[in-house]
Scaffold this motif. Structure first.
Motif, PDB file in Angstrom:
ATOM      1  N   LEU A 188       0.799  -1.232   0.000  1.00 20.06           N
ATOM      2  CA  LEU A 188       0.000   0.000   0.000  1.00 20.06           C
ATOM      3  C   LEU A 188       0.830   1.279   0.000  1.00 20.06           C
ATOM      4  CD1 LEU A 188      -2.593  -0.868   2.791  1.00 20.06           C
ATOM      5  CD2 LEU A 188      -2.939  -1.045   0.320  1.00 20.06           C
ATOM      6  N   HIS A 189       2.126   1.190   0.212  1.00 17.41           N
ATOM      7  CA  HIS A 189       2.924   2.372   0.538  1.00 17.41           C
ATOM      8  C   HIS A 189       2.720   3.543  -0.422  1.00 17.41           C
ATOM      9  CE1 HIS A 189       4.863  -0.694   2.978  1.00 17.41           C
ATOM     10  NE2 HIS A 189       5.450   0.268   3.676  1.00 17.41           N
ATOM     11  N   GLU A 190       2.647   3.268  -1.722  1.00  8.42           N
ATOM     12  CA  GLU A 190       2.555   4.342  -2.714  1.00  8.42           C
ATOM     13  C   GLU A 190       1.143   4.546  -3.244  1.00  8.42           C
ATOM     14  OE1 GLU A 190       4.996   6.408  -3.199  1.00  8.42           O
ATOM     15  OE2 GLU A 190       6.206   5.219  -1.796  1.00  8.42           O
ATOM     16  N   GLN A 191       0.171   3.863  -2.675  1.00  4.62           N
ATOM     17  CA  GLN A 191      -1.211   4.081  -3.112  1.00  4.62           C
ATOM     18  C   GLN A 191      -1.755   5.318  -2.402  1.00  4.62           C
ATOM     19  OE1 GLN A 191      -3.648   0.517  -3.533  1.00  4.62           O
ATOM     20  NE2 GLN A 191      -1.795  -0.742  -3.697  1.00  4.62           N
ATOM     21  N   HIS A 192      -2.364   6.198  -3.168  1.00  8.16           N
ATOM     22  CA  HIS A 192      -2.797   7.500  -2.672  1.00  8.16           C
ATOM     23  C   HIS A 192      -4.251   7.440  -2.193  1.00  8.16           C
ATOM     24  CE1 HIS A 192       0.832   8.684  -4.744  1.00  8.16           C
ATOM     25  NE2 HIS A 192       0.699   9.932  -4.362  1.00  8.16           N
ATOM     26  N   VAL A 193      -4.499   8.088  -1.052  1.00  8.33           N
ATOM     27  CA  VAL A 193      -5.849   8.110  -0.481  1.00  8.33           C
ATOM     28  C   VAL A 193      -6.184   9.529  -0.037  1.00  8.33           C
ATOM     29  CG1 VAL A 193      -7.195   7.408   1.563  1.00  8.33           C
ATOM     30  CG2 VAL A 193      -5.943   5.698   0.258  1.00  8.33           C
ATOM     31  N   SER A 194      -7.434   9.918  -0.218  1.00 12.61           N
ATOM     32  CA  SER A 194      -7.947  11.147   0.391  1.00 12.61           C
ATOM     33  C   SER A 194      -9.211  10.813   1.166  1.00 12.61           C
ATOM     34  CB  SER A 194      -8.246  12.220  -0.664  1.00 12.61           C
ATOM     35  OG  SER A 194      -9.377  11.874  -1.433  1.00 12.61           O
ATOM     36  N   ILE A 195      -9.411  11.525   2.284  1.00 16.77           N
ATOM     37  CA  ILE A 195     -10.583  11.315   3.145  1.00 16.77           C
ATOM     38  C   ILE A 195     -11.145  12.681   3.513  1.00 16.77           C
ATOM     39  CG2 ILE A 195     -11.465  10.273   5.267  1.00 16.77           C
ATOM     40  CD1 ILE A 195      -8.951   8.538   5.367  1.00 16.77           C
ATOM     41  N   ASP A 196     -12.432  12.861   3.328  1.00 20.31           N
ATOM     42  CA  ASP A 196     -13.094  14.119   3.664  1.00 20.31           C
ATOM     43  C   ASP A 196     -13.386  14.137   5.166  1.00 20.31           C
ATOM     44  OD1 ASP A 196     -14.399  16.549   3.516  1.00 20.31           O
ATOM     45  OD2 ASP A 196     -16.302  15.665   2.854  1.00 20.31           O
ATOM     46  N   PRO A 228       0.250   9.531  -0.256  1.00 21.10           N
ATOM     47  CA  PRO A 228       0.540   8.098  -0.160  1.00 21.10           C
ATOM     48  C   PRO A 228       0.187   7.556   1.226  1.00 21.10           C
ATOM     49  CG  PRO A 228       2.398   9.268  -1.146  1.00 21.10           C
ATOM     50  CD  PRO A 228       1.451  10.312  -0.632  1.00 21.10           C
ATOM     51  N   LEU A 229      -0.414   6.366   1.252  1.00 19.45           N
ATOM     52  CA  LEU A 229      -0.772   5.766   2.528  1.00 19.45           C
ATOM     53  C   LEU A 229       0.456   5.567   3.410  1.00 19.45           C
ATOM     54  CD1 LEU A 229      -3.489   3.084   1.713  1.00 19.45           C
ATOM     55  CD2 LEU A 229      -3.685   4.975   3.330  1.00 19.45           C
ATOM     56  N   GLY A 230       1.592   5.280   2.796  1.00 18.57           N
ATOM     57  CA  GLY A 230       2.808   5.080   3.567  1.00 18.57           C
ATOM     58  C   GLY A 230       3.179   6.279   4.415  1.00 18.57           C
ATOM     59  N   ASP A 231       2.827   7.489   3.971  1.00 22.97           N
ATOM     60  CA  ASP A 231       3.085   8.688   4.771  1.00 22.97           C
ATOM     61  C   ASP A 231       2.330   8.634   6.089  1.00 22.97           C
ATOM     62  OD1 ASP A 231       4.583   9.558   2.671  1.00 22.97           O
ATOM     63  OD2 ASP A 231       3.294  11.264   2.145  1.00 22.97           O
ATOM     64  N   GLY A 232       1.168   7.972   6.071  1.00 23.12           N
ATOM     65  CA  GLY A 232       0.352   7.884   7.278  1.00 23.12           C
ATOM     66  C   GLY A 232       0.773   6.773   8.202  1.00 23.12           C
ATOM     67  N   PHE A 233       1.009   5.549   7.637  1.00 21.13           N
ATOM     68  CA  PHE A 233       1.267   4.442   8.560  1.00 21.13           C
ATOM     69  C   PHE A 233       2.745   4.260   8.899  1.00 21.13           C
ATOM     70  CE2 PHE A 233       0.452   2.019   4.481  1.00 21.13           C
ATOM     71  CZ  PHE A 233       1.746   1.555   4.274  1.00 21.13           C
ATOM     72  N   ASN A 234       3.622   4.982   8.218  1.00 23.84           N
ATOM     73  CA  ASN A 234       5.040   4.908   8.585  1.00 23.84           C
ATOM     74  C   ASN A 234       5.407   5.875   9.701  1.00 23.84           C
ATOM     75  OD1 ASN A 234       5.912   2.858   6.943  1.00 23.84           O
ATOM     76  ND2 ASN A 234       6.425   4.188   5.231  1.00 23.84           N
ATOM     77  N   ALA A 235       4.456   6.711  10.112  1.00 21.24           N
ATOM     78  CA  ALA A 235       4.736   7.699  11.155  1.00 21.24           C
ATOM     79  C   ALA A 235       4.894   7.000  12.514  1.00 21.24           C
ATOM     80  CB  ALA A 235       3.621   8.729  11.212  1.00 21.24           C
ATOM     81  N   SER A 236       5.475   7.720  13.461  1.00 23.24           N
ATOM     82  CA  SER A 236       5.802   7.105  14.754  1.00 23.24           C
ATOM     83  C   SER A 236       5.073   7.768  15.921  1.00 23.24           C
ATOM     84  CB  SER A 236       7.318   7.165  15.000  1.00 23.24           C
ATOM     85  OG  SER A 236       7.777   8.507  14.916  1.00 23.24           O
ATOM     86  N   THR A 237       3.901   8.317  15.673  1.00 28.34           N
ATOM     87  CA  THR A 237       3.128   8.900  16.763  1.00 28.34           C
ATOM     88  C   THR A 237       2.579   7.789  17.661  1.00 28.34           C
ATOM     89  OG1 THR A 237       0.984   8.820  15.642  1.00 28.34           O
ATOM     90  CG2 THR A 237       2.396  10.735  15.184  1.00 28.34           C
ATOM     91  N   ASP A 238       2.133   8.169  18.851  1.00 33.03           N
ATOM     92  CA  ASP A 238       1.532   7.192  19.768  1.00 33.03           C
ATOM     93  C   ASP A 238       0.324   6.508  19.141  1.00 33.03           C
ATOM     94  OD1 ASP A 238       3.269   7.214  21.849  1.00 33.03           O
ATOM     95  OD2 ASP A 238       2.075   8.507  23.161  1.00 33.03           O
ATOM     96  N   GLN A 239      -0.463   7.262  18.380  1.00 30.38           N
ATOM     97  CA  GLN A 239      -1.651   6.680  17.762  1.00 30.38           C
ATOM     98  C   GLN A 239      -1.280   5.668  16.673  1.00 30.38           C
ATOM     99  OE1 GLN A 239      -5.206   7.024  18.602  1.00 30.38           O
ATOM    100  NE2 GLN A 239      -3.917   7.388  20.390  1.00 30.38           N
ATOM    101  N   ASN A 240      -0.221   5.899  15.936  1.00 33.86           N
ATOM    102  CA  ASN A 240       0.258   4.880  14.996  1.00 33.86           C
ATOM    103  C   ASN A 240       0.763   3.645  15.747  1.00 33.86           C
ATOM    104  OD1 ASN A 240       1.307   7.654  13.272  1.00 33.86           O
ATOM    105  ND2 ASN A 240       0.109   6.131  12.188  1.00 33.86           N
ATOM    106  N   ARG A 241       1.447   3.882  16.849  1.00 36.30           N
ATOM    107  CA  ARG A 241       2.024   2.775  17.611  1.00 36.30           C
ATOM    108  C   ARG A 241       0.958   1.848  18.176  1.00 36.30           C
ATOM    109  NH1 ARG A 241       2.352   1.914  22.698  1.00 36.30           N
ATOM    110  NH2 ARG A 241       1.751   4.050  23.237  1.00 36.30           N
ATOM    111  N   ARG A 302       1.174 -10.391   3.838  1.00 32.20           N
ATOM    112  CA  ARG A 302       2.189  -9.630   4.566  1.00 32.20           C
ATOM    113  C   ARG A 302       1.559  -8.313   5.019  1.00 32.20           C
ATOM    114  NH1 ARG A 302       3.297  -9.063  -0.895  1.00 32.20           N
ATOM    115  NH2 ARG A 302       3.764  -6.946  -1.665  1.00 32.20           N
ATOM    116  N   GLN A 303       2.241  -7.643   5.914  1.00 34.63           N
ATOM    117  CA  GLN A 303       1.750  -6.386   6.464  1.00 34.63           C
ATOM    118  C   GLN A 303       1.574  -5.347   5.347  1.00 34.63           C
ATOM    119  OE1 GLN A 303       4.540  -4.399   9.100  1.00 34.63           O
ATOM    120  NE2 GLN A 303       2.926  -3.978  10.596  1.00 34.63           N
ATOM    121  N   TYR A 304       0.598  -4.470   5.509  1.00 39.48           N
ATOM    122  CA  TYR A 304       0.337  -3.349   4.589  1.00 39.48           C
ATOM    123  C   TYR A 304       0.010  -3.826   3.171  1.00 39.48           C
ATOM    124  CZ  TYR A 304       2.977  -1.043   8.360  1.00 39.48           C
ATOM    125  OH  TYR A 304       3.438  -0.622   9.583  1.00 39.48           O
ATOM    126  N   LEU A 305      -0.732  -4.925   3.075  1.00 30.73           N
ATOM    127  CA  LEU A 305      -1.042  -5.463   1.752  1.00 30.73           C
ATOM    128  C   LEU A 305      -2.418  -5.024   1.254  1.00 30.73           C
ATOM    129  CD1 LEU A 305       0.318  -7.210  -0.382  1.00 30.73           C
ATOM    130  CD2 LEU A 305      -0.753  -9.218   0.648  1.00 30.73           C
TER     131      LEU A 305
END
Length: 345
Positions: A188-196, A228-241, A302-305
């Motif tokens: 999913l890393h390079e797949q682009h998503v937008s959410i209103d 890119p979705l990877g921008d969101g799930f690669n982050a290291s905030t507490d909420q991602n963790r 695998r993860q992020y598939l």
């Protein structure tokens, strides 16, 4: 436009819906599970864009809920209990001390009655199930109908209708994992998503909503512009963790007249998907906890598939104020729809 039916074991049937463009959706009567969805890329190549097992028997347990209809309540109910009209109800603990996706007798585990239909510009299935009062610990005899419609213009529509004879919680969704690269070619890393959405729901260490709404502004959860979705799930905030190094959060849609609430696109294949819904929000889950080694139709898991867009109300409303409600009363009709439209960039 055509519908085909294949008999499997254990009274299971698989229905194949196909339109004149070659788009195809495969559905089991068990769990209303979408096992395959073939969609053309920018060159017209038809490839599968949802995660599904190589062996249909693996859907019997299906701990990842691949493609399934989820109910009576999609999501987590804290401490497996809720109170309605002064009466406390206790549900099954099927995720730690909490109740997830209707428990082991949820709608993903039942055989639905299926009625195929054909129209001039669409084919589809009407799935029906009558839940008995007390089943799974939930109150009320509930009649549920879910309609899957494949339109000629490469739209796939899911509409939900339900009624009850006792006040009961109900919010339904579909748990398909989308990967627009086709045949699981990329993660999913390079797949682009937008959410209103300007707000998402804060989770505690056990993925239970704290009752707080957080602004997406300045956070990895800001998808108001496509990224890119990877921008969101690669982050290291507490909420991602807490979500297992990813996203598994409820986004509250902005109140406006925009029909399209979500867009997703794969820049390599050129596939694009838009999600239109009348639901107040959705859980986006980026398969952070998807285990390796499951045999899927096009390879190993695998993860992020795959990414889930679980349009629904919020079970957090059973314990907190200010969340989209999930309570259905006698005389009311639960009615909602979500439309997935496919095209190319």
């Amino acid at each position: 436009m055509k519908i085909e039916v294949r008999d499997l074991e254990k009274s299971w049937k698989e229905y194949t819906l196909t339109n004149d463009n070659g788009m195809q959706v495969n559905v089991l009567n068990f769990g209303g599970i979408i096992t395959k969805m073939l969609v053309p890329d920018k060159a017209g190549n038809l490839e599968n864009i949802v995660l599904g097992y190589a062996d249909y028997k693996d859907y019997q347990t299906n701990p990842n809920y691949f493609g399934a209809l989820i109910g009576p309540v999609a999501g987590r109910i804290a401490n497996s209990q809720f109170t309605l009209d002064g009466q406390e109800y206790k549900l099954e603990n099927n995720e730690g001390t909490h109740h997830l996706h209707g428990g082991s007798t949820g709608f993903h585990q039942v055989i639905w009655d299926v009625e195929p239909f054909e129209k001039v510009d669409a084919v589809g299935l009407v799935l029906s199930y009558n839940r008995d009062d007390g089943e799974g610990g939930y109150p009320g005899n509930v009649d549920v109908q879910v309609t899957y419609t494949l339109h000629q213009n490469n739209q796939f529509e899911i509409s939900y209708t339900a009624s009850t004879d006792k006040t009961t919680p109900l919010t339904l969704t579909n748990h398909s994992y989308f990967n627009l690269s086709g045949n699981l070619r990329h993660s999913l890393h390079e797949q682009h998503v937008s959410i209103d959405s300007d707000q998402f729901v804060e989770l505690d260490e056990e993925l239970i909503p704290t009752g707080e709404l957080l602004p997406v502004d300045g956070s990895p959860f800001d998808f108001r512009s496509a990224r890119p979705l990877g921008d969101g799930f690669n982050a290291s905030t507490d909420q991602n963790r807490v979500a297992g190094k990813g996203i598994d959060h409820y986004f509250i849609f902005n109140e406006n007249d925009k029909e399209t609430k979500v867009t997703a696109a794969d820049p390599v294949s050129g596939r694009k998907m838009t999600v239109q819904t009348d639901q107040p929000g959705m859980v986006m889950y980026t398969s952070n906890n998807l285990a390796e080694g499951l045999e899927l139709q096009e390879g190993m898991s695998r993860q992020y598939l795959g990414v889930c867009f679980e349009t629904q109300a919020s079970p957090a409303s059973l314990h907190h104020e200010g969340f989209p409600g999930v309570v259905l009363k006698p005389g009311e009709v639960y009615q909602t729809r979500t439309l997935f439209e496919f095209g190319v960039l």
